[in-house]
Scaffold this motif. Structure first.
Motif: not given
Length: 200
Positions: A42-45, A181-184
């Motif tokens: 998620g952090y990467h995205e 999506g990334a934050i979730r």
């Protein structure tokens, strides 16, 4: 007894209860590890949609070596650790503001993010537009900033940490679903400037 004698001893068979406990502990470790791998992804995205390409390699290396800071005494959460490290490197794209902070801090944060990551400069609302005592939580401030950057195809998304802070990322409107999506994946809900929690 020698140092290796311990390993030579025949292990006793664990009792059934011990076996079940071992399996449960192993499953918990596996879930935790998998959860953290999802957070790391998620952090990467989030970095991919919010950071300038020239900064993504350094950021990817940082995220690849990231460990879990949940319940850490100093940082409390991995998100706090990530924000702190990015700020120290001057490579921040996650804007963290207390609700009482001056509007100039929001203006600076959004300007910096747009300029450094997207090579864009625009006219944003200023402290004087709301009064010297107004804070970022003042009526319509966040909505006005969002409207200003919507005109050029960007928006503010808020990482809902259930605190009295605003944790904000700036990204292209077309990347909204990726941002959500990334934050979730990093373990939070994604809000926008119209969300009830943000409007107050």
């Amino acid at each position: 007894m020698g140092i290796f004698d311990f390993f030579k001893k025949k292990k006793e068979k664990p009792k059934d209860k011990d076996k079940v406990k071992d399996i449960e502990m192993s499953a918990q470790k596996s879930i935790t590890k998998n959860d953290f791998e999802a957070q790391r992804r998620g952090y990467h995205e989030l970095g991919q949609i919010c950071l300038n390409e020239s900064k993504q390699l350094e950021y990817s290396k940082f995220i690849a070596s990231l460990t879990d800071y949940q319940d850490n005494e100093e940082y409390m959460t991995t998100l706090n650790y990530v924000i702190d490290c990015l700020n120290q490197k001057g490579n921040y794209f996650i804007i963290c503001l207390d609700w009482k902070q001056e509007i100039t801090s929001l203006t600076h944060g959004v300007n910096h993010t747009l300029c450094k990551n997207f090579n864009i400069q625009i006219e944003l609302p200023q402290q004087n537009d709301y009064g010297q005592r107004a804070s970022v939580a003042y009526d319509n401030v966040l909505q006005d900033f969002d409207k200003a950057i919507n005109k050029i195809g960007f928006q503010l998304s808020f990482i809902d940490t259930n605190t009295d802070q605003y944790i904000i990322v700036v990204h292209k409107i077309k990347d909204l679903e990726k941002a959500k999506g990334a934050i979730r994946r990093i373990g939070y809900d994604c809000l926008n400037s119209s969300s009830k929690k943000i409007r107050g």
